[in-house]
Motif scaffolding. Structure first.
Motif, PDB file in Angstrom:
ATOM      1  N   UNK B 202      55.305  34.125  42.343  1.00  0.00           N
ATOM      2  CA  UNK B 202      54.001  34.218  41.536  1.00  0.00           C
ATOM      3  C   UNK B 202      53.216  35.435  42.137  1.00  0.00           C
ATOM      4  N   UNK B 203      52.224  36.234  41.533  1.00  0.00           N
ATOM      5  CA  UNK B 203      51.187  37.213  41.936  1.00  0.00           C
ATOM      6  C   UNK B 203      50.225  37.227  41.208  1.00  0.00           C
ATOM      7  N   UNK B 204      48.968  37.694  41.629  1.00  0.00           N
ATOM      8  CA  UNK B 204      47.748  37.851  41.129  1.00  0.00           C
ATOM      9  C   UNK B 204      46.998  39.031  41.621  1.00  0.00           C
ATOM     10  N   UNK B 205      46.174  39.300  40.243  1.00  0.00           N
ATOM     11  CA  UNK B 205      45.230  40.482  40.775  1.00  0.00           C
ATOM     12  C   UNK B 205      43.853  40.072  41.453  1.00  0.00           C
ATOM     13  N   UNK B 206      43.621  40.417  42.720  1.00  0.00           N
ATOM     14  CA  UNK B 206      42.623  39.682  43.320  1.00  0.00           C
ATOM     15  C   UNK B 206      41.237  40.007  42.571  1.00  0.00           C
ATOM     16  N   UNK B 207      41.243  41.354  41.966  1.00  0.00           N
ATOM     17  CA  UNK B 207      40.105  41.890  41.352  1.00  0.00           C
ATOM     18  C   UNK B 207      39.504  41.158  40.319  1.00  0.00           C
ATOM     19  N   UNK B 208      40.472  40.464  39.780  1.00  0.00           N
ATOM     20  CA  UNK B 208      40.126  39.569  38.707  1.00  0.00           C
ATOM     21  C   UNK B 208      39.601  38.260  38.712  1.00  0.00           C
ATOM     22  N   UNK B 209      39.640  37.968  40.223  1.00  0.00           N
ATOM     23  CA  UNK B 209      39.358  36.517  40.649  1.00  0.00           C
ATOM     24  C   UNK B 209      38.016  36.691  41.093  1.00  0.00           C
ATOM     25  N   UNK B 210      37.051  35.705  40.424  1.00  0.00           N
ATOM     26  CA  UNK B 210      35.611  35.594  40.998  1.00  0.00           C
ATOM     27  C   UNK B 210      35.895  34.637  42.282  1.00  0.00           C
ATOM     28  N   UNK B 211      36.604  33.932  42.450  1.00  0.00           N
ATOM     29  CA  UNK B 211      36.761  32.871  43.535  1.00  0.00           C
ATOM     30  C   UNK B 211      38.112  32.912  44.165  1.00  0.00           C
ATOM     31  N   UNK B 212      38.145  33.657  45.353  1.00  0.00           N
ATOM     32  CA  UNK B 212      39.462  33.721  45.874  1.00  0.00           C
ATOM     33  C   UNK B 212      39.949  32.358  46.295  1.00  0.00           C
ATOM     34  N   UNK B 213      38.996  31.409  46.619  1.00  0.00           N
ATOM     35  CA  UNK B 213      39.471  29.956  47.122  1.00  0.00           C
ATOM     36  C   UNK B 213      40.335  29.363  45.895  1.00  0.00           C
ATOM     37  N   UNK B 214      39.484  29.551  44.778  1.00  0.00           N
ATOM     38  CA  UNK B 214      40.210  28.960  43.671  1.00  0.00           C
ATOM     39  C   UNK B 214      41.501  29.432  43.113  1.00  0.00           C
ATOM     40  N   UNK B 215      41.558  30.690  43.152  1.00  0.00           N
ATOM     41  CA  UNK B 215      42.855  31.420  43.023  1.00  0.00           C
ATOM     42  C   UNK B 215      43.674  30.772  43.701  1.00  0.00           C
ATOM     43  N   UNK B 216      43.594  30.814  45.310  1.00  0.00           N
ATOM     44  CA  UNK B 216      44.508  30.312  46.103  1.00  0.00           C
ATOM     45  C   UNK B 216      45.012  28.804  45.858  1.00  0.00           C
ATOM     46  N   UNK B 217      43.931  28.005  45.438  1.00  0.00           N
ATOM     47  CA  UNK B 217      44.446  26.642  45.130  1.00  0.00           C
ATOM     48  C   UNK B 217      45.102  26.578  43.817  1.00  0.00           C
ATOM     49  N   UNK B 218      44.902  27.487  42.803  1.00  0.00           N
ATOM     50  CA  UNK B 218      45.826  27.489  41.704  1.00  0.00           C
ATOM     51  C   UNK B 218      47.191  27.801  42.092  1.00  0.00           C
ATOM     52  N   UNK B 219      47.667  28.830  43.045  1.00  0.00           N
ATOM     53  CA  UNK B 219      48.987  29.068  43.408  1.00  0.00           C
ATOM     54  C   UNK B 219      49.510  28.325  44.248  1.00  0.00           C
ATOM     55  N   UNK B 220      48.792  27.632  44.946  1.00  0.00           N
ATOM     56  CA  UNK B 220      49.328  26.886  46.315  1.00  0.00           C
ATOM     57  C   UNK B 220      48.514  25.425  46.105  1.00  0.00           C
ATOM     58  N   UNK B 221      48.736  24.721  45.035  1.00  0.00           N
ATOM     59  CA  UNK B 221      48.190  23.414  45.123  1.00  0.00           C
ATOM     60  C   UNK B 221      48.228  22.518  46.248  1.00  0.00           C
ATOM     61  N   UNK B 222      49.397  22.753  46.900  1.00  0.00           N
ATOM     62  CA  UNK B 222      49.547  21.848  48.280  1.00  0.00           C
ATOM     63  C   UNK B 222      49.360  22.828  49.441  1.00  0.00           C
ATOM     64  N   UNK B 223      49.100  23.887  49.426  1.00  0.00           N
ATOM     65  CA  UNK B 223      48.543  24.969  50.528  1.00  0.00           C
ATOM     66  C   UNK B 223      49.640  25.675  50.950  1.00  0.00           C
TER      67      UNK B 223
END
Lengths: 343, 343
Positions: B202-223
């Motif tokens: 997976x990959x994401x554009x950090x500039x389109x994420x208003x909350x990096x914590x939530x973005x990481x929780x989406x891609x790593x639900x178990x950390x």
């Protein structure tokens, strides 16, 4: 016939956000049955010494993602202690045995989870030291120093909160290991203790330093190999600037940040790259396989007078809330213990 | 008879404080003797490919306590490159040899410190890749991933600046190792590259994420088990919140902080303790004993098409200042190289 005893207790009133206050806890006159239910496998203990530890602050907020669950509002505060068995439904524990482990902030506690209890075997060490020198504080110092800091003789080591329950032992272990040791603390009395009683090479009062970076440069003109960090915050930031290449930082507790909902930002982490620093958080519970070795070595060090242990003992269960609150303002000198009863 | 050649150069104008600008460098028409002084042991090289690396920003400030000294104002910029020997006073290097190592940002360079030069042996790998895949970037990825991250198959790994010179290789090594890999980058194009060409899960554009914590929780639900940190700053703070117990953070560069005199404060370091995280900065130069093994393994991976390498090639020495400046705004897609000449 089953009897009921009076049982003074310290109750946790409800979740908090800032620094703990005495009013977050209240004293209550409770009752407890004086027999362990048959078939329960439990023990009834009389609590003698209670340990006040900064990690307990973490159990005072409603946070379900920690390594340890929160306290329940309205129930008795729980913590480590030294206790005496007064009734037993467990063949491993006899009436009169002394035990250390998780108990309640109250006069008597029915302990059903006896797996976590350790029977105190030796009489060579003061009883209360089993929550300090030979307890979690001591083991945190031991595991952190040997397993996380990877010390070499001759290295330069800095310890913050150096007269505290953990710091005083880290410094003494480092001296035994042949390191040069400097400690910081928050009063002249503590600094004197570090230099004159605990054998630190140098010590300073961080409250008298307007620039922590300059203070560290004064005590470590050629830099720090190991920083045993008990406080986090601005001291950590200053230490980062003064680490030597391949330095190690053991991160243990961050007491300065415990009560802060918006913790200080650490600005000097770029030093990690340039100086190839390893910074590692740890919990003593990961290293329990070393506990027997730790008890043997610490006991030997103590008996040989290579290590001493400073306690700050408050008298009476009533004093427990103020003893605990004092941890976060640096009131304690040495390991904070509450004496509920001496026998 | 000794002749003199024209020699276009990129000159470092003077120390800077903020982000690098093109105007911090200037193009100059210089001269260079076309023979190596006899007895010098040096080589004269024609520079073919120059490497643009974020660490060079650190040499642009007047700071004498780094692992590498600052550039001298008024002198040519120095950096890694691939060059061709055009004259030699050293038996180890013959005219026509291709070498990689520290050179100047100019057409021709007299290299006297030949110890640091590596002769390029293989023709199986594109020449320019010797400053990338098989150069410092590649070796940083290799040493950082295997030596600092201590990866286990099946672990969850997050890479920031994932399409960059180092990140793209960390991600591919992690896939080869059997890890689940997510990368962040700063444009849709880069995200597409990560997912469709470089094999990231997976990959994401950090500039389109208003909350990096939530973005990481989406891609790593178990950390996250391993965070390979190329940027520092707010992404590091968010990653700290999402690490799993015993997680590892390899700190490599902090490109987001290079240009900032007042770097972001990292607020979530308390997570180091609770989750027992190891966070370690490193420099590839410490691991040079692994370099031969690295070249062999990377060459094999490349020939077996298990690894590909994305370059961003600027044409002409004139383009070097803008290529370098672009590193700090994320303009480059892949490893930034400047082609001075193809042969």
């Amino acid at each position: 016939m089953e009897e009921v005893r009076n049982n003074k207790q310290v109750i946790f009133k409800g979740f908090i956000t800032g620094a703990p206050k005495e009013s977050d806890m209240e004293l209550k006159e409770g009752k407890i049955k004086d027999r362990v239910p048959s078939g329960s496998g439990g023990v009834l203990v009389k609590n003698l010494y209670l340990s006040c530890d900064p990690y307990m602050r973490g159990r005072m907020r409603e946070y379900y993602n920690s390594y340890i669950p929160p306290f329940q509002p309205g129930s008795v505060i729980r913590g480590l202690g030294v206790s005496k068995v007064v009734d037993s439904n467990n063949p491993n524990f006899a009436v009169g045995d002394f035990v250390s482990g998780m108990t309640g902030w109250e006069e008597y506690t029915l302990i059903e989870d006896t797996e976590q209890l350790r029977k105190i075997q030796t009489k060579d060490i003061p009883l209360s030291y089993h929550v300090g020198l030979l307890g979690m504080s001591g083991f945190t110092a031991y595991a952190g120093f040997y397993e996380i800091c990877c010390p070499k003789s001759g290295e330069y080591i800095f310890v913050s909160a150096a007269s505290g329950a953990v710091g005083q032992l880290v410094g003494q272990l480092a001296k035994i290991h042949g390191c040069y040791v400097v400690g910081s603390a928050g009063s002249k009395q503590k600094v004197d203790l570090l230099k004159n009683k605990l054998g630190f090479d140098e010590a300073f009062n961080y409250k008298e330093e307007s620039d922590l970076d300059l203070a560290l440069k004064r005590y470590f003109p050629s830099g720090i190999d190991i920083y045993f960090d008990n406080v986090g915050g601005s001291m950590l930031d200053a230490a980062l600037l003064n680490m030597r290449p391949h330095g190690r930082i053991a991160v243990c507790g961050m007491v300065s940040q415990h009560s802060v909902s918006n913790p200080d930002g650490i600005r000097n982490l770029y030093c990690l790259v340039m100086k190839q620093i390893r910074m590692q958080g740890f919990l003593q519970s990961t290293y329990l396989h070393l506990f027997p070795q730790f008890v043997d070595r610490m006991t030997d060090f103590y008996k040989q007078r290579k290590i001493i242990y400073i306690e700050d003992m408050n008298e009476g269960l009533e004093s427990a809330p103020s003893a605990f609150v004092g941890l976060f303002t640096g009131k304690n000198v040495g390991k904070q213990v509450v004496c509920v009863s001496r026998e």
